[in-house]
Design an enzyme around this catalytic site. Structure first.
Site, PDB file in Angstrom:
ATOM      1  N   SER A 230     -12.396  -4.193 -22.099  1.00 21.63           N
ATOM      2  CA  SER A 230     -11.062  -4.518 -21.691  1.00 21.63           C
ATOM      3  C   SER A 230     -11.056  -5.153 -20.216  1.00 21.63           C
ATOM      4  O   SER A 230     -10.028  -5.542 -19.803  1.00 21.63           O
ATOM      5  CB  SER A 230     -10.349  -3.281 -21.641  1.00 21.63           C
ATOM      6  OG  SER A 230      -9.610  -2.805 -22.751  1.00 21.63           O
TER       7      SER A 230
ATOM      8  N   LYS B 180      -9.349  -8.237 -19.728  1.00 19.07           N
ATOM      9  CA  LYS B 180      -7.818  -8.476 -19.400  1.00 19.07           C
ATOM     10  C   LYS B 180      -7.518  -9.022 -18.233  1.00 19.07           C
ATOM     11  O   LYS B 180      -6.609  -9.382 -17.615  1.00 19.07           O
ATOM     12  CB  LYS B 180      -7.259  -7.212 -19.445  1.00 19.07           C
ATOM     13  CG  LYS B 180      -7.170  -6.686 -21.135  1.00 19.07           C
ATOM     14  CD  LYS B 180      -6.207  -5.280 -21.062  1.00 19.07           C
ATOM     15  CE  LYS B 180      -5.908  -4.805 -22.501  1.00 19.07           C
ATOM     16  NZ  LYS B 180      -7.094  -4.083 -23.017  1.00 19.07           N
TER      17      LYS B 180
ATOM     18  N   SER C 165      -3.833  -0.451 -19.710  1.00 21.10           N
ATOM     19  CA  SER C 165      -5.023  -1.531 -20.452  1.00 21.10           C
ATOM     20  C   SER C 165      -4.542  -1.544 -21.824  1.00 21.10           C
ATOM     21  O   SER C 165      -4.932  -1.656 -22.772  1.00 21.10           O
ATOM     22  CB  SER C 165      -6.548  -0.858 -20.481  1.00 21.10           C
ATOM     23  OG  SER C 165      -7.208  -1.759 -20.980  1.00 21.10           O
TER      24      SER C 165
END
Length: 393
Positions: free
Chosen positions: A68, A71, A128
């Protein structure tokens, strides 16, 4: 506008005792062999934000799944869209079935639900959320695939050669990879949008407040709560990537970014990043030379809608050195582009500021215009010509 070469030199700093700006940093280039930092990381890096100086690294260019932390690039393109005015924080976005179907970390968006950009951004930065990432990507680019293409193009424009994205979220995908170095550079670019830390520093909040679907957000980056100076950025975990983290902290005038990939558990990951941040703040300090937007010079723009415009720094400019060192004999020079065609938009690079220690250039920083300059109308040019004739007479 005079299109001949413009080269102006300003001797603006005569600062205090002996100084070798990168002396402490040169020593840090071999830090992985000398320091007990991030020993169990597959890859790690520690940089100072303003200068981009690497204070420590370990296998920084090894290609690994970023989970993640992907991101960070998603957030960068979102903040760019907000800054450009093509997306507003108050705007409501209607969630597609595709976005609502995302698994993994999520805020449980429903197809057809409408949520503000502010709340979706909280979902991405704090929780997230994969579904919020896709909803924002579809709004900005029309589809997640188009947004991913923009992510990869942005990586290339930043000179990041070891990154390739397949999605906005970091969910496992073939040929989806990055490096600690590339993630640090993306983080550095994202942090130029100072508003982002208003979101990434939130430890807990609620979405859909005062409804029967109220949702509690808790930051996946626990250092936001437990390391006082940390105000972002992004965690990551998949079974393949293991535990990853890009964290940023600011103390006094110095902001640093620490990135680690491949830890076996979040406790060890967080402890490693905390030690890296401690090392940065204990061993190094910065000297702020310019704030973002400081005026460096002024140029004539006779064919523009304003006759003169200020040339300013595009970002803060600092030097970094080991604690206890002093500055001396720093000078600055600036060089403007030979040809600056109208229109000039705020943010466009029009020159470079050089910080020198003796004859050595230690910093190169872009210069831009304080306000956009567009071509003057025929009547404006005529009026100026008549005024000049009057003055001559």
């Amino acid at each position: 506008m005079n299109k001949s070469s413009i080269l102006l030199t300003v001797i603006s700093f005569l600062l205090f005792a002996s100084f070798t700006p990168l002396a402490g940093v040169d020593a840090a280039s071999d830090a992985e062999n000398e320091l007990e930092l991030a020993e169990d990381a597959k890859s790690a890096i520690l940089i100072e934000q303003d200068t981009g100086t690497i204070l420590f690294d370990r296998n920084p260019h090894e290609k690994l799944p970023p989970a993640s932390m992907t991101k960070i690039m998603t957030l960068l393109l979102i903040m760019e869209a907000i800054d450009e005015g093509t997306l507003s924080l108050d705007e409501k976005i209607r969630v597609s079935e595709n976005a609502a179907s995302m698994g993994g970390s999520q805020i449980f968006l429903e197809a057809g639900e409408e949520m503000s950009v502010t709340d979706l951004l909280k979902g991405v930065a704090v929780a997230s959320a994969n579904d919020a990432s896709v909803a924002l990507a579809e709004r900005i680019a029309g589809s997640e695939q188009a947004f991913v293409k923009a992510m990869n193009e942005k990586a290339k424009s930043l000179g990041l050669e070891n990154t390739n994205f397949q999605n906005t979220s970091g969910l496992p995908a073939e040929d989806h990879y990055s490096t600690a170095y590339d993630m640090a550079m993306m983080s550095r670019e994202l942090l130029k949008y100072e508003k982002i830390t208003e979101f990434t520093s939130i430890y807990e909040d609620y979405l859909r407040k005062d409804t029967d679907k109220e949702f509690w957000l808790v930051n996946t980056n626990k250092l936001v709560r437990f390391y006082p100076e940390v105000d972002g950025l992004k965690t990551g975990y998949t079974s393949e990537a293991k535990y990853c983290l890009a964290a940023t902290a600011k103390k006094d005038d110095m902001r640093v970014i620490a990135v680690v990939l491949g830890y076996e558990n979040s406790k060890a990951r967080n402890a490693a990043v905390s030690s890296m941040l401690d090392y940065a703040f204990n061993q190094f300090e910065t000297e702020k030379l310019y704030d973002k937007g400081d005026v460096v010079t002024e140029i004539s723009t006779l064919k523009g809608d304003r006759k003169k415009t200020n040339i300013i720094t595009a970002s803060p400019i600092s030097t970094i050195h080991t604690k206890g060192q002093k500055l001396e004999d720093l000078t600055t020079e600036y060089e403007l582009m030979e040809e600056i065609d109208l229109p000039i938009e705020q943010g466009d690079k029009v020159g470079t500021l050089f910080i020198k220690n003796g004859e050595e250039i230690i910093i190169e920083a872009p210069l831009t215009v304080e306000r956009s300059v567009h071509k003057a109308s025929f009547f404006t040019l005529l009026k100026r010509s008549l005024q000049e004739v009057t003055v001559f007479e």
